[in-house]
Scaffold this motif. Structure first.
Motif, PDB file in Angstrom:
ATOM      1  N   GLY A  28       0.810  -1.202   0.000  1.00  0.00           N
ATOM      2  CA  GLY A  28       0.000   0.000   0.000  1.00  0.00           C
ATOM      3  C   GLY A  28       0.848   1.258   0.000  1.00  0.00           C
ATOM      4  O   GLY A  28       0.488   2.266  -0.610  1.00  0.00           O
ATOM      5  N   GLU A  29       1.995   1.198   0.667  1.00  0.00           N
ATOM      6  CA  GLU A  29       2.880   2.361   0.723  1.00  0.00           C
ATOM      7  C   GLU A  29       3.328   2.786  -0.678  1.00  0.00           C
ATOM      8  O   GLU A  29       3.401   3.981  -0.993  1.00  0.00           O
ATOM      9  N   ILE A  54       1.728   2.232  -3.484  1.00  0.00           N
ATOM     10  CA  ILE A  54       0.573   2.790  -4.202  1.00  0.00           C
ATOM     11  C   ILE A  54       0.390   4.253  -3.815  1.00  0.00           C
ATOM     12  O   ILE A  54       0.169   5.120  -4.659  1.00  0.00           O
ATOM     13  N   GLY A  55       0.492   4.534  -2.516  1.00  0.00           N
ATOM     14  CA  GLY A  55       0.349   5.907  -2.053  1.00  0.00           C
ATOM     15  C   GLY A  55       1.444   6.811  -2.580  1.00  0.00           C
ATOM     16  O   GLY A  55       1.186   7.946  -3.006  1.00  0.00           O
ATOM     17  N   TRP A 111      -8.285  -3.538  -1.329  1.00  0.00           N
ATOM     18  CA  TRP A 111      -8.519  -2.097  -1.496  1.00  0.00           C
ATOM     19  C   TRP A 111      -9.875  -1.723  -0.931  1.00  0.00           C
ATOM     20  O   TRP A 111     -10.823  -2.504  -1.054  1.00  0.00           O
ATOM     21  N   ASN A 121      -6.754   0.723   1.018  1.00  0.00           N
ATOM     22  CA  ASN A 121      -5.628   0.358   1.867  1.00  0.00           C
ATOM     23  C   ASN A 121      -5.186   1.592   2.647  1.00  0.00           C
ATOM     24  O   ASN A 121      -4.727   2.574   2.063  1.00  0.00           O
ATOM     25  N   ALA A 139      -1.757   3.102   1.953  1.00  0.00           N
ATOM     26  CA  ALA A 139      -1.640   3.906   0.726  1.00  0.00           C
ATOM     27  C   ALA A 139      -2.024   5.347   1.006  1.00  0.00           C
ATOM     28  O   ALA A 139      -1.360   6.289   0.551  1.00  0.00           O
ATOM     29  N   ALA A 195       0.235   8.821   0.598  1.00  0.00           N
ATOM     30  CA  ALA A 195      -0.172   9.686  -0.519  1.00  0.00           C
ATOM     31  C   ALA A 195       0.074  11.152  -0.211  1.00  0.00           C
ATOM     32  O   ALA A 195       0.244  11.970  -1.130  1.00  0.00           O
ATOM     33  N   LEU A 224      -6.518   8.514  -4.950  1.00  0.00           N
ATOM     34  CA  LEU A 224      -6.782   7.137  -4.516  1.00  0.00           C
ATOM     35  C   LEU A 224      -8.273   6.865  -4.435  1.00  0.00           C
ATOM     36  O   LEU A 224      -8.741   5.770  -4.771  1.00  0.00           O
TER      37      LEU A 224
END
Length: 247
Positions: A17-18, A20-21, A44, A46, A49, A53, A60
């Protein structure tokens, strides 16, 4: 006033998730806000994320989530795939700079462009890359070519931002035709695979998967219009009808 088109960044099977963010943050830094996720490992939404972000949470919130890469690309007409390794597939290989020059030209014509990014551990699989029209390769140190997912997203997004809207290095005259979507090309490939399978083309059986991959890769390299797709469907149907009448 209609919002101008921009490329969609598709994260295929992202694991953390990190990342993705961080990718969302990098995208928004450079004016991109269209993200799609394919089967994120940890589900999802998450919360990790969102934490990474850092202000790009709305990106997101609006991200599309798909089970397959084919679904995520179904409305796209040109697809880039990012990879650091040679894959034995015949495709144009371009730098991020050149890719985003081309993406601006496609978007200016109203076409939908996607960029595929693979999972952190092993990157995109050949089946994913076979769906792409071209490969983006970053000119990194060959002795240490591994890039973090968010880093690769940032590099590509930066090149998009750096291009000027008026700089169109090349173009294709469409003569009023619409480019075929990835879904339309997918259906065409399935049609030919089915009929060729019936005709015994994929022989021997041990080589069938590789033959089908090569054929699908061929379709994705062609700059097909919707009219082209209909012609190829019609051509195959007529050949089958002729065969049946002869039988």
């Amino acid at each position: 006033m209609e919002e101008p088109l921009q490329p969609t960044f598709v994260l295929v099977r992202p694991q953390m998730g990190e990342n993705i963010g961080a990718a969302a943050r990098a995208m928004l830094n450079f004016g991109l806000d269209r993200m799609r996720l394919v089967s994120p490992r940890d589900g999802w939404p998450n919360p990790r994320a969102v934490a990474l972000a850092s202000g790009a949470g709305r990106l997101l919130d609006d991200a599309g989530v798909f089970e397959t890469a084919a679904g995520a690309l179904s409305d796209c007409t040109y697809v880039f795939a990012t990879t650091a390794r040679g894959r034995g597939l015949t495709k144009p290989i371009v730098t991020p700079e050149r890719a985003m020059e081309q993406a601006r030209a496609f978007c200016a014509r109203g076409q939908r462009v996607a960029v595929l990014f693979g999972p952190e551990r092993a990157g995109l699989e050949n089946d994913d890359i076979a769906r792409a029209n071209a490969i983006i390769s970053v000119p990194v140190n060959p002795e240490f070519a591994s890039l973090n997912l968010a880093q690769c997203v940032l590099l590509t997004a930066y090149e998009w931002r750096r291009q000027t809207a008026g700089a169109v290095p090349e173009r294709m005259e469409m003569a009023g035709a619409d480019a075929a979507t990835a879904l339309e090309v997918e259906k065409l490939a399935e049609h030919y695979e089915t009929r060729l399978d019936e005709a015994g083309f994929f022989f021997p059986e041990s080589k069938a998967p590789g033959m089908k991959l090569a054929l699908r890769n061929l379709w994705s390299r062609l700059p097909l219009t919707r009219s082209d797709v209909q012609v190829f469907h019609g051509l195959l149907r007529q050949l089958v009808r002729h065969r049946d009448r002869q039988d």
